[in-house]
Design a protein around this motif. Sequence first.
Motif, PDB file in Angstrom:
ATOM      1  N   GLU A  24      -8.296  32.667 -54.930  1.00  0.00           N
ATOM      2  CA  GLU A  24      -9.253  32.567 -53.841  1.00  0.00           C
ATOM      3  C   GLU A  24      -9.391  31.133 -53.380  1.00  0.00           C
ATOM      4  N   SER A  25     -10.042  30.970 -52.237  1.00  0.00           N
ATOM      5  CA  SER A  25     -10.340  29.641 -51.721  1.00  0.00           C
ATOM      6  C   SER A  25     -11.648  29.703 -50.950  1.00  0.00           C
ATOM      7  N   GLY A  26     -12.495  28.702 -51.135  1.00  0.00           N
ATOM      8  CA  GLY A  26     -13.756  28.645 -50.421  1.00  0.00           C
ATOM      9  C   GLY A  26     -14.074  27.231 -49.991  1.00  0.00           C
ATOM     10  N   PHE A  27     -14.602  27.061 -48.784  1.00  0.00           N
ATOM     11  CA  PHE A  27     -14.947  25.728 -48.306  1.00  0.00           C
ATOM     12  C   PHE A  27     -15.886  25.850 -47.115  1.00  0.00           C
ATOM     13  N   ILE A  28     -16.462  24.719 -46.703  1.00  0.00           N
ATOM     14  CA  ILE A  28     -17.289  24.651 -45.502  1.00  0.00           C
ATOM     15  C   ILE A  28     -16.431  24.034 -44.400  1.00  0.00           C
ATOM     16  N   PRO A  29     -16.002  24.799 -43.404  1.00  0.00           N
ATOM     17  CA  PRO A  29     -15.072  24.288 -42.395  1.00  0.00           C
ATOM     18  C   PRO A  29     -15.748  23.371 -41.373  1.00  0.00           C
ATOM     19  N   GLU A  42     -11.771  32.891 -48.626  1.00  0.00           N
ATOM     20  CA  GLU A  42     -10.500  33.605 -48.575  1.00  0.00           C
ATOM     21  C   GLU A  42     -10.236  34.250 -49.925  1.00  0.00           C
ATOM     22  N   ASN A  43     -10.125  35.562 -49.929  1.00  0.00           N
ATOM     23  CA  ASN A  43      -9.795  36.285 -51.153  1.00  0.00           C
ATOM     24  C   ASN A  43      -8.303  36.617 -51.108  1.00  0.00           C
ATOM     25  N   LYS A  44      -7.553  36.153 -52.103  1.00  0.00           N
ATOM     26  CA  LYS A  44      -6.105  36.294 -52.092  1.00  0.00           C
ATOM     27  C   LYS A  44      -5.619  37.479 -52.916  1.00  0.00           C
ATOM     28  N   GLU A  45      -6.553  38.216 -53.533  1.00  0.00           N
ATOM     29  CA  GLU A  45      -6.200  39.371 -54.341  1.00  0.00           C
ATOM     30  C   GLU A  45      -6.962  40.595 -53.856  1.00  0.00           C
ATOM     31  N   GLU A  46      -6.583  41.771 -54.363  1.00  0.00           N
ATOM     32  CA  GLU A  46      -7.243  43.010 -53.976  1.00  0.00           C
ATOM     33  C   GLU A  46      -8.612  43.178 -54.626  1.00  0.00           C
ATOM     34  N   SER A  47      -8.852  42.490 -55.722  1.00  0.00           N
ATOM     35  CA  SER A  47     -10.093  42.669 -56.483  1.00  0.00           C
ATOM     36  C   SER A  47     -11.306  42.142 -55.714  1.00  0.00           C
ATOM     37  N   GLY A  48     -12.494  42.606 -56.130  1.00  0.00           N
ATOM     38  CA  GLY A  48     -13.733  42.142 -55.535  1.00  0.00           C
ATOM     39  C   GLY A  48     -14.295  40.937 -56.271  1.00  0.00           C
ATOM     40  N   ARG A  49     -15.024  40.088 -55.530  1.00  0.00           N
ATOM     41  CA  ARG A  49     -15.601  38.877 -56.118  1.00  0.00           C
ATOM     42  C   ARG A  49     -17.007  38.652 -55.569  1.00  0.00           C
ATOM     43  N   LYS A 172      -7.649  41.407 -49.612  1.00  0.00           N
ATOM     44  CA  LYS A 172      -7.038  40.182 -49.111  1.00  0.00           C
ATOM     45  C   LYS A 172      -7.509  39.923 -47.685  1.00  0.00           C
ATOM     46  N   GLN A 173      -8.627  39.234 -47.573  1.00  0.00           N
ATOM     47  CA  GLN A 173      -9.176  38.933 -46.266  1.00  0.00           C
ATOM     48  C   GLN A 173      -9.993  37.656 -46.308  1.00  0.00           C
ATOM     49  N   ASN A 174     -10.311  37.142 -45.138  1.00  0.00           N
ATOM     50  CA  ASN A 174     -11.101  35.926 -44.987  1.00  0.00           C
ATOM     51  C   ASN A 174     -12.391  36.279 -44.247  1.00  0.00           C
ATOM     52  N   VAL A 175     -13.514  35.837 -44.792  1.00  0.00           N
ATOM     53  CA  VAL A 175     -14.825  36.158 -44.226  1.00  0.00           C
ATOM     54  C   VAL A 175     -15.697  34.908 -44.291  1.00  0.00           C
ATOM     55  N   THR A 176     -16.542  34.694 -43.284  1.00  0.00           N
ATOM     56  CA  THR A 176     -17.515  33.617 -43.349  1.00  0.00           C
ATOM     57  C   THR A 176     -18.915  34.190 -43.551  1.00  0.00           C
ATOM     58  N   TYR A 177     -19.761  33.379 -44.186  1.00  0.00           N
ATOM     59  CA  TYR A 177     -21.142  33.766 -44.496  1.00  0.00           C
ATOM     60  C   TYR A 177     -22.061  32.631 -44.064  1.00  0.00           C
ATOM     61  N   ASP A 178     -23.211  32.996 -43.522  1.00  0.00           N
ATOM     62  CA  ASP A 178     -24.153  31.975 -43.074  1.00  0.00           C
ATOM     63  C   ASP A 178     -25.567  32.537 -43.105  1.00  0.00           C
ATOM     64  N   ASN A 179     -26.538  31.618 -43.086  1.00  0.00           N
ATOM     65  CA  ASN A 179     -27.970  31.970 -43.050  1.00  0.00           C
ATOM     66  C   ASN A 179     -28.342  32.979 -44.129  1.00  0.00           C
ATOM     67  N   PHE A 180     -27.857  32.747 -45.336  1.00  0.00           N
ATOM     68  CA  PHE A 180     -28.229  33.598 -46.465  1.00  0.00           C
ATOM     69  C   PHE A 180     -29.685  33.324 -46.819  1.00  0.00           C
TER      70      PHE A 180
END
Length: 230
Positions: A24-29, A42-49, A172-180
Amino acid sequence: FASTFDSQEEAEDQGWAFYDDEEESGFIPNSPEAAKGTYYWENKEESGRGRFIELPISNGEDFQITAIVNYWSGETDNDGFGIIAGWKDWDNYLRLMITGTGYYKADLVVKGIQLGMQKWEKMEGAEFYDPTVLNVIRIGESLYFSIDKKVVYDLEFASLIGENCGIFISGKQNVTYDNFKVVKSSYVSNYSEDPGDENYDSSINGWSGNGSGIILSKDGYLATNHHVID
């Protein structure tokens, strides 16, 4: 608790974790503009995180957990992303997930038993490729799950076992999260705290009572005595 992910340093100070490895990879763009100030995951595997902040919610509190989630790219076939509350482990949690293709699922899992939706449902005419607001709200003894202010599922409340709230991704997808955000407030029960009162509510002290029964079928039917139900 509120988090707008203004910078990675600020997010880490709030307790969020970032990884960059083969899984996986995570950052603030900083760019493009639409992704600025978000947690890009970015989740690079099929598993959940999951990513979690320790935010305990007691049985005597109403609460709201909300976030803006935005599908970015990758696989979409029943690969969900969303928010979690009351997470202890993958046998105990509360979760609302969506997919880019317009499906949703509300999970309440207690000791490995699914008490929420048993399967994914399609929201008619909807796709979730744009920023989408997810909400899970407890009011009294009920839980409500909403997507962009529309209630899609509700059920009676069961105690949250874990003390963590956060965000979730699978596939395997990329998602953004905000205002949690998590908001908690105590509520007044209609029941008495006096054990001698006929309206005594034993769950006020974190214990909801017990009883015996016989399991009749794999899909959850039990035989028990009326006084246990009463």
